[in-house]
Design an enzyme around this catalytic site. Structure first.
Site, PDB file in Angstrom:
ATOM      1  N   GLU A  90       0.823  -1.206   0.000  1.00  0.00           N
ATOM      2  CA  GLU A  90       0.000   0.000   0.000  1.00  0.00           C
ATOM      3  C   GLU A  90       0.854   1.251   0.000  1.00  0.00           C
ATOM      4  OE1 GLU A  90      -2.305  -0.925   3.396  1.00  0.00           O
ATOM      5  OE2 GLU A  90      -0.662  -0.636   4.764  1.00  0.00           O
ATOM      6  N   CYS A 103       3.730   8.601   0.604  1.00  0.00           N
ATOM      7  CA  CYS A 103       4.286   7.691   1.599  1.00  0.00           C
ATOM      8  C   CYS A 103       4.366   6.296   0.962  1.00  0.00           C
ATOM      9  CB  CYS A 103       3.369   7.703   2.821  1.00  0.00           C
ATOM     10  SG  CYS A 103       3.849   6.552   4.096  1.00  0.00           S
ATOM     11  N   CYS A 110       6.605  -7.115   6.603  1.00  0.00           N
ATOM     12  CA  CYS A 110       7.738  -6.578   7.357  1.00  0.00           C
ATOM     13  C   CYS A 110       8.209  -7.639   8.334  1.00  0.00           C
ATOM     14  CB  CYS A 110       7.320  -5.316   8.104  1.00  0.00           C
ATOM     15  SG  CYS A 110       8.705  -4.494   8.920  1.00  0.00           S
ATOM     16  N   CYS A 114       7.489  -4.708  15.113  1.00  0.00           N
ATOM     17  CA  CYS A 114       7.328  -3.671  16.141  1.00  0.00           C
ATOM     18  C   CYS A 114       5.930  -3.853  16.733  1.00  0.00           C
ATOM     19  CB  CYS A 114       7.475  -2.275  15.537  1.00  0.00           C
ATOM     20  SG  CYS A 114       9.127  -1.957  14.869  1.00  0.00           S
ATOM     21  N   CYS A 117       2.818  -1.714  15.428  1.00  0.00           N
ATOM     22  CA  CYS A 117       2.682  -1.466  13.987  1.00  0.00           C
ATOM     23  C   CYS A 117       1.953  -2.606  13.298  1.00  0.00           C
ATOM     24  CB  CYS A 117       4.075  -1.277  13.377  1.00  0.00           C
ATOM     25  SG  CYS A 117       4.025  -0.918  11.613  1.00  0.00           S
ATOM     26  N   CYS A 332       0.412   2.728   8.950  1.00  0.00           N
ATOM     27  CA  CYS A 332       1.149   1.599   8.360  1.00  0.00           C
ATOM     28  C   CYS A 332       0.425   0.273   8.364  1.00  0.00           C
ATOM     29  CB  CYS A 332       2.411   1.333   9.146  1.00  0.00           C
ATOM     30  SG  CYS A 332       3.469   2.682   9.164  1.00  0.00           S
TER      31      CYS A 332
HETATM   32  N1  SAH Z   1      10.432   0.648   9.005  1.00  0.00           N
HETATM   33  C1  SAH Z   1      10.538   2.067   8.925  1.00  0.00           C
HETATM   34  C2  SAH Z   1       9.470   2.730   8.079  1.00  0.00           C
HETATM   35  C3  SAH Z   1       8.036   2.270   8.269  1.00  0.00           C
HETATM   36  S1  SAH Z   1       7.149   2.816   9.675  1.00  0.00           S
HETATM   37  C4  SAH Z   1      10.544   2.671  10.319  1.00  0.00           C
HETATM   38  O1  SAH Z   1      10.372   1.936  11.269  1.00  0.00           O
HETATM   39  O2  SAH Z   1      10.811   3.857  10.433  1.00  0.00           O
HETATM   40  C5  SAH Z   1       6.896   4.523   9.496  1.00  0.00           C
HETATM   41  C6  SAH Z   1       6.550   5.176  10.818  1.00  0.00           C
HETATM   42  O3  SAH Z   1       5.211   4.864  11.251  1.00  0.00           O
HETATM   43  C7  SAH Z   1       7.490   4.725  11.916  1.00  0.00           C
HETATM   44  O4  SAH Z   1       7.988   5.808  12.639  1.00  0.00           O
HETATM   45  C8  SAH Z   1       6.570   3.862  12.720  1.00  0.00           C
HETATM   46  O5  SAH Z   1       7.060   3.704  13.989  1.00  0.00           O
HETATM   47  C9  SAH Z   1       5.228   4.581  12.616  1.00  0.00           C
HETATM   48  N2  SAH Z   1       4.090   3.787  13.094  1.00  0.00           N
HETATM   49  C10 SAH Z   1       3.903   2.472  12.996  1.00  0.00           C
HETATM   50  N3  SAH Z   1       2.780   2.080  13.641  1.00  0.00           N
HETATM   51  C11 SAH Z   1       2.234   3.191  14.155  1.00  0.00           C
HETATM   52  C12 SAH Z   1       1.061   3.457  14.937  1.00  0.00           C
HETATM   53  N4  SAH Z   1       0.263   2.480  15.349  1.00  0.00           N
HETATM   54  N5  SAH Z   1       0.813   4.734  15.301  1.00  0.00           N
HETATM   55  C13 SAH Z   1       1.635   5.732  14.906  1.00  0.00           C
HETATM   56  N6  SAH Z   1       2.752   5.553  14.175  1.00  0.00           N
HETATM   57  C14 SAH Z   1       3.053   4.287  13.802  1.00  0.00           C
END
Ligand code: SAH
Length: 342
Positions: A90, A103, A110, A114, A117, A332
């Site tokens: 996406e 974006c 992935c 995390c 996420c 994300c």
């Molecule tokens: N892997 C890379 C890029 C993808 S995530 C990274 O970790 O930076 C892009 C951003 O979205 C990251 O800062 C991530 O922590 C954030 N993100 C992921 N899940 C989220 C959520 N539930 N609420 C807010 N930001 C989130």
């Protein structure tokens, strides 16, 4: 048949030469594809028919297809794409204050899991090719009625520095004046802290922006929410960030999502300001987006304000961000998670 977006300018020139055609046609082909958004060689009317035919026989322009497009009340547009091998990815375009930010995803799925996420919920499928990354941008541009996409951020699904070569090739094409022609300072790579990637990036001589998803200011907390911290612990990550700033003379942005009961109280703010001391950086604070199936909630207004206040008093540059496109699940991996079975 190959996706023509796999070729950079020089590579296309050599293909043309190998066909006995003048190399200058490469510029015309690039203009059609990246600036005019052409999706078919047939429409490239300033090219000889024989060349169009030859291109058509050897290459295709679009290898991914849109299976869902959603538009939010705030103008955010989100696309769900299907790749040739049926994997889903996406991408989102976010209009704000005279800019349109694309974006992009860098991987299908992935591998980093995390805890906050949605992207990691269904595991890792594969790296995206350079062409697939560029196609996300092609569709976002077409989706916004060919309005100029002004900024690109690799903040969709996946870890860009874990797909280093393809992402960097795409970055160069996005930046190139024959490609999407987007200034390097308007291209951001966001990483969860893949240290070897940060070290390599420091040597590239690119003026792009680096964003580091920090989300915690001590190992215990960071490990709790970001398993990658076991491989690349915080102290080493911060050392790599300091080295990056010294080498590139560029500021780093740290992303810090606030999750109630995990990392959002005052002691965490104090630890954060301590580890950032003397570093040329800014912090983006983002109250986390609650995600179905993941047990996370943002802190209340008071706690958020006091976290931010502490950073300001400590001399840290900080911006409080609001999540965009919530009504279309633009955080994300959220849209994808609706379509992929566990
Ligand atoms: N892997 C890379 C890029 C993808 S995530 C990274 O970790 O930076 C892009 C951003 O979205 C990251 O800062 C991530 O922590 C954030 N993100 C992921 N899940 C989220 C959520 N539930 N609420 C807010 N930001 C989130």
């Amino acid at each position: 048949m190959r996706d023509i977006k796999e070729l950079d300018f020089k590579e296309l020139e050599s293909v043309l030469k190998s066909w006995g055609m003048p190399a200058f046609h490469a510029r015309q082909v690039f203009r059609w594809i990246y600036q005019k958004g052409a999706d078919d060689f047939g429409c490239m009317t300033n090219l000889a028919l024989t060349l169009r035919k030859k291109l058509q026989d050897d290459f295709y322009i679009l290898g991914i297809s849109v299976i869902k497009a959603l538009c939010s009340k705030d103008g955010t547009e989100k696309f769900l794409f299907e790749l040739k091998d049926k994997n889903l990815i996406e991408a989102v375009s976010i209009p704000a204050e005279g800019r349109i930010t694309a974006c992009l995803s860098s991987q299908a799925g992935c591998k980093f899991s995390c805890r906050f996420c949605a992207s990691g919920m269904f595991g890792f499928k594969r790296n995206l090719t350079c062409a697939e990354i560029l196609e996300e941008l092609h569709y976002l541009k077409a989706g916004s009625q060919n309005k100029r996409i002004t900024h690109v951020v690799f903040m969709g699904t996946g870890e860009p520095l874990d797909n280093y070569d393809n992402v960097l090739k795409a970055v160069r094409m996005i930046n190139s004046k024959d490609g999407f022609n987007i200034a390097s300072r308007r291209i951001t790579i966001s990483t969860n802290g893949v240290i070897p990637g940060i070290k390599r990036l420091a040597q590239e001589g690119l003026q792009i922006e680096l964003s580091v998803s920090l989300h915690a200011a001590d190992d215990k907390t960071r490990f709790r929410i970001m398993p990658i911290n076991r491989i690349y612990p915080l102290k080493e990550l911060m050392r790599a960030c300091r080295a990056y700033v010294r080498k590139t003379n560029r500021q780093i942005t740290f992303e810090y999502i606030l999750i109630k009961g995990i990392n959002s109280d005052l002691p965490n703010a104090q630890k954060l300001s301590t580890i950032l001391k003397g570093l040329n950086c800014k912090v983006n604070l983002i109250p986390c987006n609650p995600i179905e199936g993941l047990n996370i909630v943002p802190p209340g207004e008071d706690e958020t304000r006091s976290f931010k206040g502490h950073l300001i008093r400590s001399g840290v540059h900080v911006t409080l961000r609001r999540s965009r496109g919530q009504d279309i699940e633009a955080a994300c991996g959220q849209l994808r998670s609706r379509y992929v079975k566990k």
